[in-house]
Every structure is written in structure tokens, then in C-alpha cells.
Design an enzyme around this catalytic site. Structure first.
Site, PDB file in Angstrom:
ATOM      1  N   ASN A 226       0.850  -1.127  -0.087  1.00 32.71           N
ATOM      2  CA  ASN A 226      -0.002  -0.015  -0.119  1.00 32.71           C
ATOM      3  C   ASN A 226       1.002   1.260   0.110  1.00 32.71           C
ATOM      4  O   ASN A 226       2.091   1.308   0.205  1.00 32.71           O
ATOM      5  CB  ASN A 226      -0.967   0.010   1.256  1.00 32.71           C
ATOM      6  CG  ASN A 226      -0.116  -0.003   2.687  1.00 32.71           C
ATOM      7  OD1 ASN A 226       0.551   0.866   3.019  1.00 32.71           O
ATOM      8  ND2 ASN A 226      -0.243  -1.129   3.247  1.00 32.71           N
ATOM      9  N   ILE A 326      -3.462  -7.835  13.724  1.00 29.67           N
ATOM     10  CA  ILE A 326      -2.637  -7.388  14.904  1.00 29.67           C
ATOM     11  C   ILE A 326      -3.191  -6.515  16.063  1.00 29.67           C
ATOM     12  O   ILE A 326      -3.372  -6.918  17.096  1.00 29.67           O
ATOM     13  CB  ILE A 326      -1.543  -6.619  14.412  1.00 29.67           C
ATOM     14  CG1 ILE A 326      -0.563  -7.475  13.232  1.00 29.67           C
ATOM     15  CG2 ILE A 326      -0.432  -6.053  15.677  1.00 29.67           C
ATOM     16  CD1 ILE A 326       0.541  -6.419  12.669  1.00 29.67           C
ATOM     17  N   VAL A 327      -4.161  -5.453  15.459  1.00 28.86           N
ATOM     18  CA  VAL A 327      -4.736  -4.736  16.631  1.00 28.86           C
ATOM     19  C   VAL A 327      -5.972  -5.596  17.131  1.00 28.86           C
ATOM     20  O   VAL A 327      -6.122  -5.382  18.499  1.00 28.86           O
ATOM     21  CB  VAL A 327      -5.377  -3.388  15.850  1.00 28.86           C
ATOM     22  CG1 VAL A 327      -6.519  -3.693  15.257  1.00 28.86           C
ATOM     23  CG2 VAL A 327      -5.702  -2.568  16.876  1.00 28.86           C
ATOM     24  N   LYS A 357     -14.888  -0.452  13.974  1.00 33.48           N
ATOM     25  CA  LYS A 357     -13.482  -1.130  14.290  1.00 33.48           C
ATOM     26  C   LYS A 357     -13.265  -0.770  15.525  1.00 33.48           C
ATOM     27  O   LYS A 357     -12.686  -1.733  16.296  1.00 33.48           O
ATOM     28  CB  LYS A 357     -12.536  -0.590  13.442  1.00 33.48           C
ATOM     29  CG  LYS A 357     -11.117  -1.053  13.539  1.00 33.48           C
ATOM     30  CD  LYS A 357     -10.096  -0.219  12.533  1.00 33.48           C
ATOM     31  CE  LYS A 357      -8.567  -0.968  12.920  1.00 33.48           C
ATOM     32  NZ  LYS A 357      -7.768  -0.328  11.845  1.00 33.48           N
TER      33      LYS A 357
END
Length: 422
Positions: A226, A326-327, A357
Site C-alpha cells: 500500500n 494485529i490490532v 472497528k
């Protein structure tokens, strides 16, 4: 903290250009200060300067006065009988920030012992604003026990911030420590200290930040990635360390020149999402505040070729598989004393997906920022965002530099989340 759900939290007043006093002492690195003075003046900051007698051997006062749009002061001005109010008192009271660069071993010794035998050292004693020091000298001079003792002594003063010299080829042809911090690093610190006024509101806190964009390789030269550059994560690290935090930056695919603005930050380089996950999990347990600002890939090629694939051998369709979230994993492991902040880079409506989120991943706060607006998102030097806390209260952060946005985020967190200032 009390407050209505979905209410808008009023932001603090916008920061304004401040007043910076630059002290220049007798070292070859004095030429680097020209860029600092010029950049500050062009940005609207009021700049005044003091040159010691040694500094005048390396750079002319006319050069600095032209770049700062104001006369540069020397000891001749200090001892002038025509002045009314003492010059060192006026300058000391005027400054919002006092930076000395380069700082020689001689002037360092004077500051450490409280001596005042010229305009510069008298003005230091007559001021109360934050004092930013950037030493520069020969390696042997820097490593002398007396110099190191003086450095430790002056850093014990709560108003003093120090940027230790880097390593490289010195003017004496020696390779070693002693190079003054680069102008970009000093400018970042000046901007931060002007914003905070020298507050150490993250003193004693361990801050963990992810930055950049992960890459998932198909072969050694092709990857899924990205456009993230890591500028936002670097700004967060700069802001946190300037507030006294112990900062670890986990960075993926960040251009080396961008990292030169960092000082006092421990940086760990990774490439893939799996590598970032491992480092983040290893570091997370001891972190008080974790900010996941990296743009992590969502998928990766199901197979990897250790050799470059010829063009004729590239598959018509690439099989993909998910990478670790990951988060979300950090959210599951988060302890009550820890604060976890996520980022949500979006197009169109940025708030609704960020709220989703925030809820799903057990975050204490989230930063929603657009990637389809001018002056925001990947690669830009500026940004704007909506910060949302765990009670879903929102604060819009208007367009500003990424460093200022980082500071505004820390202000938001200190007011509206738990765990980082208790």
C-alpha cells in the site's frame, strides 16, 4: 469520564507560531543553523539569535540576521552602553523556546556550572523557557568523562532537552560520535516544544507505535502493499518522545531519510505483517500506550517463490490468504492499565467504519482519517482526522501538519481515555 455518547468534544485552541531564540557557539556545525533559522522564519516563527565570539569565526552575524529578518546579537550588543533595559533580560523574557546549536564543550561546561560570562550564558540564566541543546564536537571531546559529566548534569534540569550528537565523518576527518543533530530533527523538536511548552506529560510512560505499510511478497521483487510512508507514525513518535515518553517505533517499509528526524526513539524495522505482529506482541506487554498507525496488509500470496519468477511464469490468478489481525489480537490481550489506539484510513464516510472497528477490536480510541482528500492520507505532510474515544465521543482535528495532529491526539487521549496519565 462523564459525557454523552456521540457528543463532540471541543478541541483546544489552534497553536500559533511562537518566539524562538537561537544560540550559536563556535563549531563548524554552525553552518547547519542557517537552514533552521530560515525555515523557522519562513513558517512565521519569530526568530532572534545570539552568536558567541567563537561562532563569529564560523558564520557571519549578517547571514543569520538576513535569514531571520532581525539583527543577530553578539557580545558587542551585550556590553553596549546605549541600551536601556539589559539585553539578556529582554531576550530571556521574550523567548518561548531557547535552542543552542551547535553546543560546544566549552559552553556546555559553562551551562553545567551556572557560569555567565557572555551574552549567551547570561541569557540562559535570565530565561525560564524550555532549553533545547544540540552538542557538536570531536569524538574524543564528546567522550571525555568531564564532558559526559557536564552533559548528565545539565540534563538534570527539568527545563532542558538534549539531542545527543550522531555518528559519522566529522570535520576533523574522524569517524565517530560528535555530529550535531540534523536540521530536520532540530526543527521537529522545536515545533514540538513550542506546542507543548516543554510539558513532560508522558514522562515515565512506555509508548509503542507501529508505522509504515507492510509488504507481502510473491517473490523477491513483487509484493502486495500500500502507499503508506510512515510519516504519521514518525510524527507520533516525535511527539511522544518530546513529551518525555520512552518510545519504540515498529516501522515497515519506511524510507531511511524519514527516520533521520527521530531522536531518542528505539526503531525496529520489519517487512511483513507476520513480522510486525511478532514484534508488536513482544513489546506490547510492557507498553502503557500502544498506537497502531501502520497500514497492515489484509491478505498475502498463498505461496512464495524464493527466486524471481519469469514474466511468463507469473500466475494468471494469485491465490491469497489472510494475514494476522494485529490490532484485534492486541485488543484481546490488553490489560486494564493499558491504552490501545487504532487508526482507520477511509474514503467517503470515515466515521461509521471507524466506530465499527473501535467496537469490534476493543480499542480505547480510534483515529479516522481520509485518504481521498487533498492534503491528507498516505504520503502527505499534512492530515486531518476525527478522534473517537471508547465512549464514542468525537473530536475533529482540522487540517494541520502530521506532527501537530500527533500532539492533538495526545491531548485528546489525556483528556478522554484512561491509563496514560494516571
Amino acid at each position: 469520564m462523564s459525557g454523552d455518547r456521540n457528543s463532540v468534544i471541543s478541541p483546544p485552541p489552534s497553536s500559533r507560531p511562537g518566539r524562538v531564540l537561537i544560540g550559536i557557539t563556535g563549531g563548524i556545525a554552525a553552518y547547519k543553523v542557517c537552514e533552521i533559522v530560515s525555515t523557522l522564519a519562513k513558517s512565521g516563527v519569530e526568530v532572534r539569535s545570539i552568536l558567541t565570539s567563537g561562532a563569529r569565526e564560523f558564520i557571519a552575524p549578517l547571514t543569520i540576521s538576513t535569514l531571520s529578518r532581525h539583527p543577530a546579537y553578539t557580545d558587542a550588543d551585550f556590553w553596549s552602553p546605549t541600551r536601556g533595559r539589559p539585553l539578556h533580560i529582554e531576550l530571556g523574557e521574550w523567548a518561548d523556546l531557547f535552542a543552542i546549536a551547535p553546543l560546544t564543550a566549552n559552553t556546555l561546561a559553562k551551562l553545567a556550572t551556572g557560569m555567565a560570562d557572555n551574552l549567551l550564558t547570561n541569557t540562559v540564566l535570565a530565561s525560564r523557557c524550555p532549553l533545547l541543546l544540540a552538542p557538536a564536537m570531536n569524538t574524543d571531546m564528546w567522550e571525555q568523562p568531564t564532558t559526559q559529566r557536564n552533559w548528565r548534569e545539565i540534563l538534570g534540569d527539568p527545563r532542558v532537552w538534549g539531542l545527543e550528537p550522531g555518528s559519522g565523518i566529522l570535520a576533523c576527518d574522524r569517524v565517530g560520535s560528535g555530529r550535531m543533530a540534523e536540521p530536520a530533527q532540530l526543527l521537529s523538536w522545536i515545533d514540538s516544544l513550542l506546542y507543548t511548552g516543554g510539558r513532560r506529560d508522558l514522562q515515565g510512560k512506555r509508548v509503542l507505535i507501529s508505522a509504515g505499510g507492510t509488504r507481502e511478497h510473491l517473490d523477491p521483487v513483487r509484493f502486495i502493499g500500500n502507499p503508506a510512508t510512515g510519516k504519521m507514525g514518525i510524527a507520533l513518535a516525535q511527539a511522544a518522545v518530546s513529551r518525555g515518553a520512552e518510545v519504540t517505533l515498529v516501522c515497515a517499509a519506511i524510507a531511511p531519510h524519514l527516520l533521520t528526524t527521530l531522536g531518542g526513539v528505539r526503531a525496529i524495522a520489519v517487512t511483513t505483517a507476520a513480522q510486525m505482529q511478532q514484534v508488536m506482541l513482544d513489546e506490547f506487554e510492557t507498553a502503557d500506550l500502544t498506537i497502531m498507525s501502520a497500514a497492515v496488509a489484509d491478505v498475502k500470496p498463498a505461496s512464495y517463490s524464493p527466486e524471481k519468477l519469469p514474466k511468463r511464469s507469473l500466475p494468471e490468478a494469485i491465490a491469497l490468504e489472510p494475514v494476522p489481525d494485529i490490532v484485534a489480537e492486541l485488543g484481546k490481550r490488553k490489560q486494564p492499565h493499558q491504552t490501545l489506539v487504532g487508526f482507520a484510513a477511509q474514503t467517503g464516510d470515515i466515521v461509521t467504519p471507524a466506530l465499527d472497528k473501535l467496537r469490534r477490536k476493543q480499542l480505547d480510541a480510534i483515529v479516522a482519517n481520509p485518504i481521498d482528500k487533498s492534503g491528507a492520507g498516505f504520503g502527505s505532510d499534512t492530515n486531518w482526522a476525527v478522534a473517537i474515544d471508547s465512549q464514542e465521543r468525537q473530536q475533529k482535528i482540522e487540517p494541520c501538519s502530521k506532527l501537530e495532529l500527533a500532539h492533538r491526539l495526545f491531548d485528546f487521549l489525556s483528556l478522554n481515555t484512561v491509563g496514560i496519565h494516571t
